[in-house]
Design an enzyme around this catalytic site. Structure first.
Site, PDB file in Angstrom:
ATOM      1  N   LEU A  73       0.863  -1.174   0.000  1.00  0.00           N
ATOM      2  CA  LEU A  73       0.000   0.000   0.000  1.00  0.00           C
ATOM      3  C   LEU A  73       0.903   1.230   0.000  1.00  0.00           C
ATOM      4  O   LEU A  73       2.007   1.202   0.545  1.00  0.00           O
ATOM      5  CB  LEU A  73      -0.891   0.029   1.258  1.00  0.00           C
ATOM      6  CG  LEU A  73      -1.965  -1.046   1.398  1.00  0.00           C
ATOM      7  CD1 LEU A  73      -2.652  -0.916   2.756  1.00  0.00           C
ATOM      8  CD2 LEU A  73      -2.997  -0.953   0.276  1.00  0.00           C
ATOM      9  N   ASP A  74       0.419   2.317  -0.589  1.00  0.00           N
ATOM     10  CA  ASP A  74       1.156   3.576  -0.539  1.00  0.00           C
ATOM     11  C   ASP A  74       1.419   3.973   0.912  1.00  0.00           C
ATOM     12  O   ASP A  74       0.647   3.636   1.810  1.00  0.00           O
ATOM     13  CB  ASP A  74       0.344   4.699  -1.195  1.00  0.00           C
ATOM     14  CG  ASP A  74       0.278   4.588  -2.710  1.00  0.00           C
ATOM     15  OD1 ASP A  74       1.017   3.766  -3.278  1.00  0.00           O
ATOM     16  OD2 ASP A  74      -0.521   5.328  -3.310  1.00  0.00           O
ATOM     17  N   ARG A  75       2.451   4.754   1.115  1.00  0.00           N
ATOM     18  CA  ARG A  75       2.812   5.198   2.463  1.00  0.00           C
ATOM     19  C   ARG A  75       1.626   5.850   3.188  1.00  0.00           C
ATOM     20  O   ARG A  75       1.397   5.602   4.376  1.00  0.00           O
ATOM     21  CB  ARG A  75       3.961   6.212   2.390  1.00  0.00           C
ATOM     22  CG  ARG A  75       4.398   6.746   3.749  1.00  0.00           C
ATOM     23  CD  ARG A  75       5.454   7.817   3.610  1.00  0.00           C
ATOM     24  NE  ARG A  75       4.913   8.980   2.909  1.00  0.00           N
ATOM     25  CZ  ARG A  75       5.638  10.019   2.516  1.00  0.00           C
ATOM     26  NH1 ARG A  75       6.946  10.029   2.718  1.00  0.00           N
ATOM     27  NH2 ARG A  75       5.079  11.039   1.887  1.00  0.00           N
ATOM     28  N   THR A 121      -1.605   5.551   2.602  1.00  0.00           N
ATOM     29  CA  THR A 121      -2.834   4.756   2.630  1.00  0.00           C
ATOM     30  C   THR A 121      -2.795   3.809   3.818  1.00  0.00           C
ATOM     31  O   THR A 121      -1.764   3.210   4.105  1.00  0.00           O
ATOM     32  CB  THR A 121      -2.969   3.939   1.320  1.00  0.00           C
ATOM     33  OG1 THR A 121      -2.930   4.825   0.206  1.00  0.00           O
ATOM     34  CG2 THR A 121      -4.268   3.151   1.290  1.00  0.00           C
TER      35      THR A 121
END
Length: 214
Positions: free
Chosen positions: A56-58, A60
Site C-alpha cells: 500500500l502507498d505510504r 494509505t
C-alpha cells in the site's frame, strides 16, 4: 517497535498474516537511509519469516498481507497477479459526487514529475476502478463525498489518479489534490477496508475487514 505486530495483527496462520497498516509508513524501504523504517522491516524484527506479497502507498491505511511461507507467498501472490482477489477501499473525495460509475483509463508514471502518475488514455496497460458514492457531508464548509472504490487492476497510485481524473481528488492527498483540498484532512483519506482471496491451503474463500478510521 516490538508491539507493532500485536497492535496491528488481524489474522495469522502458518502461511500468511494480515495486518492493519497505519497511514504514514512505507510498506517496503525506500532508497535512502531516512526511508528504512517501514512495515516489512518492523515485521522482520519480530517475525523473520515475513515475506512481501503486495503493498500500500505510504499514506494509505488498511489491510496488508504478508507471507509466512514460500508456499503461502506464491499462492496468494498469484491471486493478486491474476486478479482473483477482491479489494474494497473507502475514500473521502472533494466535491459532491453522485451515483456510481467506472473509470477505465490507463495510469502511467510521469518521469518528469516523480513520484507522480497520470491518466493516459493512449497507453496500452488498462487501469480499471469501480466507484460508488455512499455519503455526502461537509468539512470546513466544503462539500465532500464518501466513496466506495473497487479497483480491478492494481496500478501504482491508481485510485488517487482516477479520483483526480473524475475531478474529485481524495482529500488530504499531497500529490493529486489542490492545496485547499489537502487542508480538508490531516491525512490522505484512503483506506483498504476489505480484502478477499482463497486460502492458500484450503482454497476456501476468506474475507478480511479493517474499520475505516475517518
Amino acid at each position: 517497535m516490538s508491539n507493532f505486530l500485536s497492535e496491528h495483527l488481524i489474522h495469522r496462520d502458518e502461511d500468511f498474516m494480515v495486518i492493519h497498516k497505519p497511514e504514514g509508513i512505507l510498506t517496503v524501504p525506500g532508497k535512502t537511509a531516512d526511508l528504512q523504517d517501514c512495515v516489512i522491516n518492523r515485521l522482520l524484527d519480530i517475525e523473520p519469516k515475513t515475506l512481501l506479497i503486495h503493498r500500500l502507498d505510504r499514506d494509505t491505511s488498511g489491510i496488508l498481507v504478508f507471507g509466512l511461507s514460500k508456499f503461502g507467498q506464491n499462492r496468494i501472490s498469484r491471486q493478486f497477479q491474476e486478479r482473483q482477489t477482491s479489494k474494497i477501499y473507502q475514500a473521502v473525495v472533494a466535491g459532491h459526487l453522485e451515483g456510481e460509475g467506472t473509470v477505465d483509463v490507463p495510469v502511467i508514471y510521469d518521469p518528469s514529475r516523480p513520484p507522480l502518475h497520470i491518466a493516459e488514455p493512449s497507453h496500452n496497460k488498462p487501469a480499471l476502478t469501480h466507484w460508488q458514492a455512499t455519503e455526502h457531508f461537509q468539512i470546513q464548509g466544503q462539500d465532500v463525498t464518501r466513496v466506495k472504490l473497487t479497483p480491478i487492476t492494481g496500478r501504482s497510485h491508481q485510485l488517487r489518479v482516477h479520483m483526480q481524473y473524475l475531478g474529485h481528488p481524495i482529500i488530504g492527498d499531497t500529490l493529486y489534490a489542490t492545496e485547499e483540498q489537502q487542508k480538508l484532512s490531516e491525512r490522505l483519506c484512503l483506506h483498504a477496508e476489505r480484502l478477499s482471496f482463497n486460502h492458500p491451503k484450503t482454497e476456501q474463500p476468506i474475507d478480511f475487514y479493517c474499520a475505516v478510521p475517518f
